[in-house]
Design a protein around this motif. Structure first.
Motif, PDB file in Angstrom:
ATOM      1  N   THR A  59      13.498   3.892  -8.491  1.00  0.00           N
ATOM      2  CA  THR A  59      13.749   5.585  -7.637  1.00  0.00           C
ATOM      3  C   THR A  59      12.696   5.684  -6.636  1.00  0.00           C
ATOM      4  N   ALA A  60      12.895   6.717  -6.039  1.00  0.00           N
ATOM      5  CA  ALA A  60      11.870   7.303  -4.843  1.00  0.00           C
ATOM      6  C   ALA A  60      11.894   6.081  -3.486  1.00  0.00           C
ATOM      7  N   ASN A  61      12.762   5.468  -3.330  1.00  0.00           N
ATOM      8  CA  ASN A  61      13.130   4.612  -2.207  1.00  0.00           C
ATOM      9  C   ASN A  61      11.888   3.372  -2.390  1.00  0.00           C
ATOM     10  N   LYS A  62      11.549   3.124  -3.480  1.00  0.00           N
ATOM     11  CA  LYS A  62      10.419   2.326  -3.551  1.00  0.00           C
ATOM     12  C   LYS A  62      10.574   0.773  -3.153  1.00  0.00           C
ATOM     13  N   LEU A  63      11.826   0.543  -3.168  1.00  0.00           N
ATOM     14  CA  LEU A  63      12.424  -0.971  -2.660  1.00  0.00           C
ATOM     15  C   LEU A  63      12.240  -1.246  -1.194  1.00  0.00           C
ATOM     16  N   ALA A  64      12.680  -0.143  -0.499  1.00  0.00           N
ATOM     17  CA  ALA A  64      12.637   0.006   0.829  1.00  0.00           C
ATOM     18  C   ALA A  64      11.279   0.144   1.329  1.00  0.00           C
ATOM     19  N   LEU A  65      10.349   0.967   0.778  1.00  0.00           N
ATOM     20  CA  LEU A  65       8.978   1.040   1.201  1.00  0.00           C
ATOM     21  C   LEU A  65       7.999  -0.224   0.846  1.00  0.00           C
ATOM     22  N   ALA A  66       8.546  -1.016  -0.113  1.00  0.00           N
ATOM     23  CA  ALA A  66       7.850  -2.395  -0.365  1.00  0.00           C
ATOM     24  C   ALA A  66       8.318  -3.233   0.715  1.00  0.00           C
ATOM     25  N   ASN A  67       9.582  -3.254   1.033  1.00  0.00           N
ATOM     26  CA  ASN A  67       9.940  -4.150   2.214  1.00  0.00           C
ATOM     27  C   ASN A  67       9.328  -3.657   3.424  1.00  0.00           C
ATOM     28  N   GLN A  68       9.235  -2.524   3.671  1.00  0.00           N
ATOM     29  CA  GLN A  68       8.509  -2.207   5.012  1.00  0.00           C
ATOM     30  C   GLN A  68       6.897  -2.443   5.048  1.00  0.00           C
ATOM     31  N   GLU A 214      -0.605  -0.332  10.037  1.00  0.00           N
ATOM     32  CA  GLU A 214       0.606   0.124   9.699  1.00  0.00           C
ATOM     33  C   GLU A 214       1.109  -0.442   8.241  1.00  0.00           C
ATOM     34  N   ARG A 215       0.715  -1.578   7.804  1.00  0.00           N
ATOM     35  CA  ARG A 215       0.618  -2.129   6.510  1.00  0.00           C
ATOM     36  C   ARG A 215       0.102  -0.889   5.613  1.00  0.00           C
ATOM     37  N   ALA A 216      -1.098  -0.799   5.959  1.00  0.00           N
ATOM     38  CA  ALA A 216      -1.927   0.164   5.015  1.00  0.00           C
ATOM     39  C   ALA A 216      -1.233   1.603   4.836  1.00  0.00           C
ATOM     40  N   ARG A 217      -0.579   2.040   5.937  1.00  0.00           N
ATOM     41  CA  ARG A 217       0.017   3.523   5.827  1.00  0.00           C
ATOM     42  C   ARG A 217       1.160   3.127   4.916  1.00  0.00           C
ATOM     43  N   TRP A 218       2.193   2.163   5.050  1.00  0.00           N
ATOM     44  CA  TRP A 218       3.206   1.936   4.252  1.00  0.00           C
ATOM     45  C   TRP A 218       2.901   1.762   2.901  1.00  0.00           C
ATOM     46  N   ALA A 219       1.797   0.944   2.619  1.00  0.00           N
ATOM     47  CA  ALA A 219       1.195   0.943   1.371  1.00  0.00           C
ATOM     48  C   ALA A 219       0.923   2.079   0.697  1.00  0.00           C
TER      49      ALA A 219
END
Length: 376
Positions: A59-68, A214-219
């Protein structure tokens, strides 16, 4: 040379590794096939048997966030690869100028040996004519032997420098090659005031630091999304062997985020953002400091080169020529000629050294000031 160098090949492999991990992060979890048997042996019954499938729904678009998040790691590895390429290039440029200067110095020491041999012969002729004392002959012999020793040492240094160039470039054939080039080429004033802007715009170190931010922000976004639990759904079909009835199974499970709401990871992600932002500022200041030092090194070496080449070397050559003429005319002693000779060749060696130092400083700037102390 560049792309075939093992250090760059390793950096390229690191990029592909990060790309693979980023791709893996966006893949949905596999369904799970389940077989279940209940009440087996109850009153002699074979029990209830069922087959089902369960699937975890992210849920919560986690896969896309992990990919980003991991795509920013890919960008870091790309920047690291560029930094490695510049490191290799800077090492090769530095090693080339060192090797070329060592080769020129070896050639110059050969000239010193030739001149010392000519001086010895001149002194011998004057001694035969009883125009000088044996002391001058002994001084000439000592000077010749010292020149030969220096020539031999210079050849060793040139061989070592060529081997260093071969190691830096990954091309073993360079170690036995005669290098072509002019140490004085390209030594001109440059618009260094624009270099800091250029370096800040193209530095792989700043690019890597920006990708880390950017990685930290997506994390952080991923850590916040992980508060929302995933859902696991189940569906299956079974048979009651006692009555031959079939039945369906349905189920759904959701973790309750009561105690663990990912608070620690969220705090860590926010701290990582602050650290990454500070790292960008620190990298920018470090680049400015390195640029300032390299510019100072270049300008100092350039001024030294021009002063030596245009004034000191000219005066030393004229002094030597006049001293040689005066010695041959019996107007001065051999010690004065020897002093002028040493001064001349010291000036020539200093010209070579100043040119080399200027090129080494320029190589650091042209390589965007990447550190060459270690392969990575």
């Amino acid at each position: 040379m560049a792309m075939s160098h093992p250090a760059i090949a390793a950096a390229d492999a690191a990029v592909r590794q990060a790309q693979g991990r980023a791709y893996q992060a966006c893949l949905s979890p596999n369904p799970t096939l389940q077989y279940q048997a209940d009440e087996v042996g109850n009153e002699g019954s074979a029990g209830l048997h069922s087959v089902g499938v369960s699937q975890s729904i992210v849920t919560a678009n986690k896969l896309a966030l992990a990919n980003q998040t991991l795509r920013q790691v890919v960008q870091q590895r790309v920047a690291d690869r560029e930094r490695t390429r510049l490191q290799v290039l800077t090492r090769v440029r530095t090693a080339y100028w060192n090797a070329l200067a060592a080769q020129k110095q070896a050639e110059l020491t050969d000239q010193i040996v030739d001149l010392a041999e000519q001086s010895l012969q001149s002194v011998q002729d004057l001694l035969d004519a009883e125009e000088v004392s044996k002391i001058a002959l002994l001084q000439a012999r000592v000077e010749l032997e010292n020149a030969r020793i220096e020539a031999e040492n210079a050849k060793v240094r040139a061989d070592v420098a060529r081997r260093a160039l071969a190691a830096a470039s990954g091309n073993d054939s360079i170690g036995s090659s005669h290098l072509v080039g002019t140490l004085g080429a390209g030594l001109t004033d440059r618009p260094w005031d624009r270099w800091l802007q250029t370096i800040e715009a193209t530095s792989p170190e700043l690019a890597a630091a920006g990708s880390e931010l950017e990685r930290a922000r997506w994390a952080l976004r991923l850590a916040c999304a992980q508060v929302t639990p995933n859902i696991t759904g189940q569906i299956g079909v079974g048979v009651d062997t006692g009555s031959d009835d079939t039945f369906a199974r349905f189920g759904i499970s959701v973790p309750l985020p009561i105690h663990n709401r990912n608070q620690g990871n969220i705090r860590a992600a926010r701290a990582a953002i602050a650290a990454a932002g500070a790292s960008i500022d620190a990298t920018r200041l470090d680049l400015a400091s390195r640029l300032s030092q390299s510019i100072t090194d270049y300008q100092t070496a350039l001024q030294r080169y021009h002063r030596l080449n245009s004034q000191i070397l000219t005066d030393a050559e004229e002094t030597f020529e006049l001293s040689r003429q005066a010695f041959q005319a019996g107007e001065t002693n051999f010690l004065q000629l020897l002093t002028a000779q040493r001064t001349l060749f010291a000036a020539r060696l200093n010209v070579l050294d100043a040119a080399k130092q200027a090129h080494v400083a320029a190589a650091a700037i042209d390589g965007l000031l990447v550190s060459v102390d270690s392969p990575n």
